[in-house]
Write a protein that holds these residues in place. Structure first.
Motif, PDB file in Angstrom:
ATOM      1  N   ASN A 171       0.856  -1.198   0.000  1.00 55.55           N
ATOM      2  CA  ASN A 171       0.000   0.000   0.000  1.00 55.55           C
ATOM      3  C   ASN A 171       0.882   1.233   0.000  1.00 55.55           C
ATOM      4  O   ASN A 171       0.951   1.951   1.001  1.00 55.55           O
ATOM      5  N   PRO A 172       1.585   1.459  -1.096  1.00 51.72           N
ATOM      6  CA  PRO A 172       2.522   2.587  -1.090  1.00 51.72           C
ATOM      7  C   PRO A 172       1.786   3.917  -0.909  1.00 51.72           C
ATOM      8  O   PRO A 172       0.733   4.138  -1.510  1.00 51.72           O
ATOM      9  N   ARG A 173       2.342   4.756  -0.038  1.00 55.40           N
ATOM     10  CA  ARG A 173       1.772   6.084   0.197  1.00 55.40           C
ATOM     11  C   ARG A 173       2.371   7.053  -0.812  1.00 55.40           C
ATOM     12  O   ARG A 173       3.546   6.903  -1.173  1.00 55.40           O
ATOM     13  N   ASN A 174       1.587   8.033  -1.190  1.00 53.91           N
ATOM     14  CA  ASN A 174       2.069   9.147  -2.025  1.00 53.91           C
ATOM     15  C   ASN A 174       2.580   8.727  -3.401  1.00 53.91           C
ATOM     16  O   ASN A 174       3.570   9.250  -3.895  1.00 53.91           O
ATOM     17  N   VAL A 175       1.906   7.769  -3.984  1.00 52.47           N
ATOM     18  CA  VAL A 175       2.283   7.358  -5.336  1.00 52.47           C
ATOM     19  C   VAL A 175       1.734   8.371  -6.330  1.00 52.47           C
ATOM     20  O   VAL A 175       0.603   8.813  -6.187  1.00 52.47           O
ATOM     21  N   GLY A 176       2.528   8.713  -7.300  1.00 55.02           N
ATOM     22  CA  GLY A 176       2.010   9.552  -8.381  1.00 55.02           C
ATOM     23  C   GLY A 176       2.926  10.694  -8.760  1.00 55.02           C
ATOM     24  O   GLY A 176       4.121  10.677  -8.471  1.00 55.02           O
ATOM     25  N   VAL A 177       2.328  11.687  -9.408  1.00 59.85           N
ATOM     26  CA  VAL A 177       3.072  12.792  -9.997  1.00 59.85           C
ATOM     27  C   VAL A 177       2.482  14.097  -9.465  1.00 59.85           C
ATOM     28  O   VAL A 177       1.279  14.165  -9.234  1.00 59.85           O
ATOM     29  N   ILE A 178       3.332  15.088  -9.231  1.00 56.98           N
ATOM     30  CA  ILE A 178       2.816  16.441  -8.946  1.00 56.98           C
ATOM     31  C   ILE A 178       3.142  17.267 -10.197  1.00 56.98           C
ATOM     32  O   ILE A 178       4.315  17.507 -10.494  1.00 56.98           O
ATOM     33  N   GLU A 179       2.098  17.603 -10.935  1.00 58.24           N
ATOM     34  CA  GLU A 179       2.323  18.293 -12.227  1.00 58.24           C
ATOM     35  C   GLU A 179       3.054  19.629 -12.049  1.00 58.24           C
ATOM     36  O   GLU A 179       3.950  19.944 -12.813  1.00 58.24           O
ATOM     37  N   ASP A 180       2.664  20.401 -11.014  1.00 55.24           N
ATOM     38  CA  ASP A 180       3.306  21.709 -10.823  1.00 55.24           C
ATOM     39  C   ASP A 180       4.310  21.665  -9.668  1.00 55.24           C
ATOM     40  O   ASP A 180       4.350  22.560  -8.825  1.00 55.24           O
ATOM     41  N   ALA A 181       5.107  20.596  -9.644  1.00 54.43           N
ATOM     42  CA  ALA A 181       6.071  20.414  -8.549  1.00 54.43           C
ATOM     43  C   ALA A 181       7.079  21.559  -8.514  1.00 54.43           C
ATOM     44  O   ALA A 181       7.417  22.138  -9.550  1.00 54.43           O
ATOM     45  N   ASP A 182       7.562  21.850  -7.315  1.00 52.84           N
ATOM     46  CA  ASP A 182       8.589  22.882  -7.157  1.00 52.84           C
ATOM     47  C   ASP A 182       9.989  22.273  -7.254  1.00 52.84           C
ATOM     48  O   ASP A 182      10.968  22.991  -7.456  1.00 52.84           O
ATOM     49  N   GLY A 183      10.049  20.969  -7.097  1.00 52.64           N
ATOM     50  CA  GLY A 183      11.336  20.285  -7.236  1.00 52.64           C
ATOM     51  C   GLY A 183      11.098  18.844  -7.652  1.00 52.64           C
ATOM     52  O   GLY A 183      10.199  18.191  -7.140  1.00 52.64           O
ATOM     53  N   VAL A 184      11.870  18.389  -8.648  1.00 50.61           N
ATOM     54  CA  VAL A 184      11.741  17.006  -9.104  1.00 50.61           C
ATOM     55  C   VAL A 184      13.131  16.372  -9.082  1.00 50.61           C
ATOM     56  O   VAL A 184      14.096  16.977  -9.547  1.00 50.61           O
ATOM     57  N   GLY A 185      13.228  15.180  -8.531  1.00 51.84           N
ATOM     58  CA  GLY A 185      14.521  14.486  -8.486  1.00 51.84           C
ATOM     59  C   GLY A 185      14.388  13.089  -9.049  1.00 51.84           C
ATOM     60  O   GLY A 185      13.372  12.430  -8.856  1.00 51.84           O
ATOM     61  N   GLU A 186      15.414  12.666  -9.774  1.00 51.71           N
ATOM     62  CA  GLU A 186      15.400  11.293 -10.293  1.00 51.71           C
ATOM     63  C   GLU A 186      16.775  10.702 -10.098  1.00 51.71           C
ATOM     64  O   GLU A 186      17.781  11.299 -10.469  1.00 51.71           O
ATOM     65  N   VAL A 187      16.813   9.523  -9.489  1.00 54.48           N
ATOM     66  CA  VAL A 187      18.096   8.847  -9.264  1.00 54.48           C
ATOM     67  C   VAL A 187      18.003   7.381  -9.665  1.00 54.48           C
ATOM     68  O   VAL A 187      16.909   6.843  -9.841  1.00 54.48           O
ATOM     69  N   GLY A 188      19.164   6.747  -9.773  1.00 51.07           N
ATOM     70  CA  GLY A 188      19.220   5.330 -10.152  1.00 51.07           C
ATOM     71  C   GLY A 188      19.258   5.187 -11.652  1.00 51.07           C
ATOM     72  O   GLY A 188      19.209   6.180 -12.386  1.00 51.07           O
ATOM     73  N   ASN A 189      19.386   3.973 -12.127  1.00 51.28           N
ATOM     74  CA  ASN A 189      19.267   3.741 -13.564  1.00 51.28           C
ATOM     75  C   ASN A 189      18.688   2.368 -13.826  1.00 51.28           C
ATOM     76  O   ASN A 189      18.825   1.449 -13.025  1.00 51.28           O
ATOM     77  N   ALA A 190      18.025   2.276 -14.961  1.00 50.32           N
ATOM     78  CA  ALA A 190      17.285   1.049 -15.280  1.00 50.32           C
ATOM     79  C   ALA A 190      18.221  -0.146 -15.421  1.00 50.32           C
ATOM     80  O   ALA A 190      17.837  -1.274 -15.159  1.00 50.32           O
ATOM     81  N   LYS A 191      19.463   0.133 -15.787  1.00 47.97           N
ATOM     82  CA  LYS A 191      20.435  -0.952 -15.964  1.00 47.97           C
ATOM     83  C   LYS A 191      20.624  -1.705 -14.650  1.00 47.97           C
ATOM     84  O   LYS A 191      20.770  -2.927 -14.624  1.00 47.97           O
ATOM     85  N   CYS A 192      20.628  -0.947 -13.537  1.00 49.05           N
ATOM     86  CA  CYS A 192      20.802  -1.571 -12.220  1.00 49.05           C
ATOM     87  C   CYS A 192      19.478  -2.039 -11.640  1.00 49.05           C
ATOM     88  O   CYS A 192      19.455  -2.688 -10.591  1.00 49.05           O
ATOM     89  N   GLY A 193      18.384  -1.672 -12.278  1.00 50.43           N
ATOM     90  CA  GLY A 193      17.102  -2.189 -11.824  1.00 50.43           C
ATOM     91  C   GLY A 193      16.373  -1.324 -10.810  1.00 50.43           C
ATOM     92  O   GLY A 193      15.397  -1.777 -10.221  1.00 50.43           O
ATOM     93  N   ASP A 194      16.839  -0.086 -10.591  1.00 53.46           N
ATOM     94  CA  ASP A 194      16.137   0.813  -9.662  1.00 53.46           C
ATOM     95  C   ASP A 194      16.141   2.232 -10.203  1.00 53.46           C
ATOM     96  O   ASP A 194      17.215   2.775 -10.476  1.00 53.46           O
ATOM     97  N   ILE A 195      14.958   2.814 -10.327  1.00 48.92           N
ATOM     98  CA  ILE A 195      14.879   4.247 -10.629  1.00 48.92           C
ATOM     99  C   ILE A 195      13.824   4.843  -9.719  1.00 48.92           C
ATOM    100  O   ILE A 195      12.723   4.302  -9.595  1.00 48.92           O
ATOM    101  N   MET A 196      14.185   5.932  -9.048  1.00 53.17           N
ATOM    102  CA  MET A 196      13.203   6.628  -8.207  1.00 53.17           C
ATOM    103  C   MET A 196      13.067   8.051  -8.700  1.00 53.17           C
ATOM    104  O   MET A 196      14.061   8.724  -8.970  1.00 53.17           O
ATOM    105  N   LYS A 197      11.809   8.492  -8.754  1.00 55.14           N
ATOM    106  CA  LYS A 197      11.539   9.873  -9.154  1.00 55.14           C
ATOM    107  C   LYS A 197      10.678  10.495  -8.064  1.00 55.14           C
ATOM    108  O   LYS A 197       9.651   9.918  -7.690  1.00 55.14           O
ATOM    109  N   MET A 198      11.122  11.622  -7.526  1.00 51.23           N
ATOM    110  CA  MET A 198      10.398  12.290  -6.436  1.00 51.23           C
ATOM    111  C   MET A 198       9.914  13.660  -6.904  1.00 51.23           C
ATOM    112  O   MET A 198      10.649  14.388  -7.569  1.00 51.23           O
ATOM    113  N   TYR A 199       8.699  13.977  -6.530  1.00 50.01           N
ATOM    114  CA  TYR A 199       8.107  15.279  -6.855  1.00 50.01           C
ATOM    115  C   TYR A 199       7.774  15.975  -5.543  1.00 50.01           C
ATOM    116  O   TYR A 199       7.099  15.379  -4.688  1.00 50.01           O
ATOM    117  N   LEU A 200       8.211  17.219  -5.370  1.00 53.27           N
ATOM    118  CA  LEU A 200       7.940  17.944  -4.129  1.00 53.27           C
ATOM    119  C   LEU A 200       7.196  19.242  -4.403  1.00 53.27           C
ATOM    120  O   LEU A 200       7.487  19.952  -5.371  1.00 53.27           O
TER     121      LEU A 200
END
Lengths: 395, 130
Positions: free
Chosen positions: B14-43
């Protein structure tokens, strides 16, 4: 619904195997090396098991030695062939890039000892090209080790052709037949196999027991030193109960092989058709030259471990070639060998059906997998990028 | 013992806060698909407070759970506190992660810092509070 769909990992023991095993756990507890009646009864159980197992693969009973399973058999086969080769100045070994780690890691060990190892590539369908193998054989080649059927993608290798080629060229041929024995016809004489590894728990026998077939004239080197068991080739008191159960399990599997293969092939193909409807998915391995029980897919934009955990919540036990499930950083070497890029290989799912599978279960699996893949894609940044055109679909 | 704690499984299922904030003030993306993990955060940040946080993750169970927990830990908190968030705090809040999954909590920490870097880059007038 509870569906065990990881029969390539291990299988439940058959009733016949359990029945065959129990007398040797208590009543007939003798050591086969002991002279008294109880010991000799255990000895007879071993002899009988050896004969029956040999018959299942068309071998002579004396060519079968009991081991702890597939990994031990692979290790002993490869190290023996290497020792035999080295004695004649032959230090080249040929294997494939899709072997089980029991073979690959033993080959790496040989490399450290100065052996030259060729890892044959496979085509996109996961099958070794016999012409490539022919070209790779050198005057100093002492062993060709090619698995009968792959544990991840289920592809079946042209074993009889390889056996024929190796016989012509005078090279020892070993096959890891752990996934095949009890599921596909195996005839060591017709297929000209010099050494073969098998494991009981893949055909409804117990875990921790297997066998190695070594043709007459192939000298084996023991891995375990000690008593004179198994004609001095494998020391240690024999796993009598396990061996008796293995023989019963194998006989039953072989007796029902044709019937089971026919049934499973139909269910497998139905499962493949159903999962193919998931957008941007692809079957891994050859569609026809594959184990009747094996289905392996890649789904773009998702990662395998989260897929497995959610399928487990829905009662489905399966496995994946994602790095996260292997404990290493790289996804399955088999999926990489058939040309799947890392990102796609992380999103793989292996379903291996049991003989008791039915249409209803297959339909349930199709709907559960479709649902979970769609759910995970729903919050996957990779999937978002693919759909927005930022990334390129591969599948 | 199961691979994951109850808490990891809860945040995975039951992940909390799943989704996208269209008018985010800050967006971060780390990891890479090659290693099997990508996280994208919208604040979403108002007056130095993180008023909303959402994530998208491609990865294993613990990667999803770590993203979920990390967003919970920073939501409603001042940016200055979010900058102090450590992977250890994320892992502890999840009642621990298996040793080979600690990197998932590291990614969560990095994704948030990455999103905050983006926030500061978009607002050069705001002094970084560390």
């Amino acid at each position: 619904m509870i569906i065990y769909a990881d029969n390539a990992a291990t299988t439940p023991m058959s009733e016949a195997a359990i029945r065959a095993m129990t007398p040797y756990l208590r009543e007939c507890c003798g050591n086969p090396s002991s002279l008294y009646a109880l010991g000799q009864a255990a000895r007879e159980a071993l002899d009988s098991a050896r004969e029956r197992i040999a018959r299942c693969i068309n071998a002579e009973p004396r060519s079968i030695i009991f081991t702890s399973g597939g990994s031990e058999s692979d290790n002993q086969a490869i190290l023996s062939a290497a020792a035999n080769g080295k004695a004649k100045g032959k230090t080249h070994v040929i294997t494939t890039s899709i072997e089980h780690h029991a073979v690959l890691h033993t080959a790496k060990k040989l490399q450290k000892q100065g052996f030259d190892v060729t890892y044959l590539p496979v085509g996109e369908n996961g099958i070794v090209d016999i012409n490539e193998l022919e070209k790779a054989i050198r005057p100093d080649t002492c062993l060709v080790s090619v698995m009968t059927a792959n544990n991840e993608i289920g592809t079946i290798q042209p074993v009889a052709q390889i056996g024929e080629l190796c016989k012509e060229r005078g090279v020892c041929f070993h096959t890891d037949a752990v996934q095949a024995v009890g599921h596909l016809p195996v005839d060591v004489a017709a297929q000209k196999i010099d050494m073969l590894s098998a494991s009981a728990h893949k055909f409804h026998g117990p875990k921790g027991v297997g066998f190695l077939y070594a043709a007459r004239g192939v000298k084996l080197v023991p891995l375990i030193e000690g008593g004179a068991q198994e004609r001095n080739l494998r020391a240690g008191t024999e796993n009598v109960a396990g061996i008796a159960a293995m023989a019963a399990a194998l006989e039953e599997s072989v007796a029902n092989m044709h019937k089971n293969a026919k049934k499973l092939t139909r269910l497998r193909d139905k499962l493949i058709r159903g999962l193919s409807l998931i957008p941007h998915s692809a079957l891994n391995g050859d569609a026809e030259k594959r184990l009747p029980s094996n289905v392996n897919f890649c789904f773009e934009g998702i990662e395998g471990e989260s897929l497995l955990l959610l399928l487990d919540d829905k009662g489905i036990s399966a496995s994946s070639g994602s790095a996260c499930t292997s404990g290493s950083l790289d996804p399955s070497h088999v999926l990489l060998a058939i040309g799947r890029p890392h990102a796609v290989a992380h999103g793989s799912l292996r379903l291996s059906l049991g003989e008791d599978a039915n249409d209803e279960e297959v339909e349930y699996i199709i709907s559960a997998v479709s649902e979970v893949v769609a759910y995970l894609r729903g919050f996957s940044p990779v999937w978002r990028d693919l759909n927005s055109g930022k990334g390129k679909f591969i599948l | 013992m199961a691979l994951y704690s109850e808490k990891v499984m809860d945040h995975f299922r039951n992940p909390r806060n799943v989704g996208v904030i269209e008018d985010a003030d800050g967006v971060g993306e780390v990891g890479n698909a090659k290693c099997g993990d990508i996280m994208k955060m919208y604040l979403k940040i108002e007056d130095g407070i993180i008023t909303d946080a959402k994530f998208e993750t491609f990865g294993c169970g613990s990667a999803i759970a770590s993203s979920s927990m990390a967003t919970e830990l920073i939501k409603g908190r001042p940016v200055s506190e979010a900058l102090q968030l450590t992977n250890k705090a994320v892992a502890e809040a999840l009642d621990g992660l298996p040793a080979h999954k600690i990197h998932c909590s590291v990614l969560a920490e990095e994704a948030i810092k990455n999103a905050l870097d983006d926030y500061y880059a978009r607002h050069p007038d705001i002094a970084r509070e560390e």
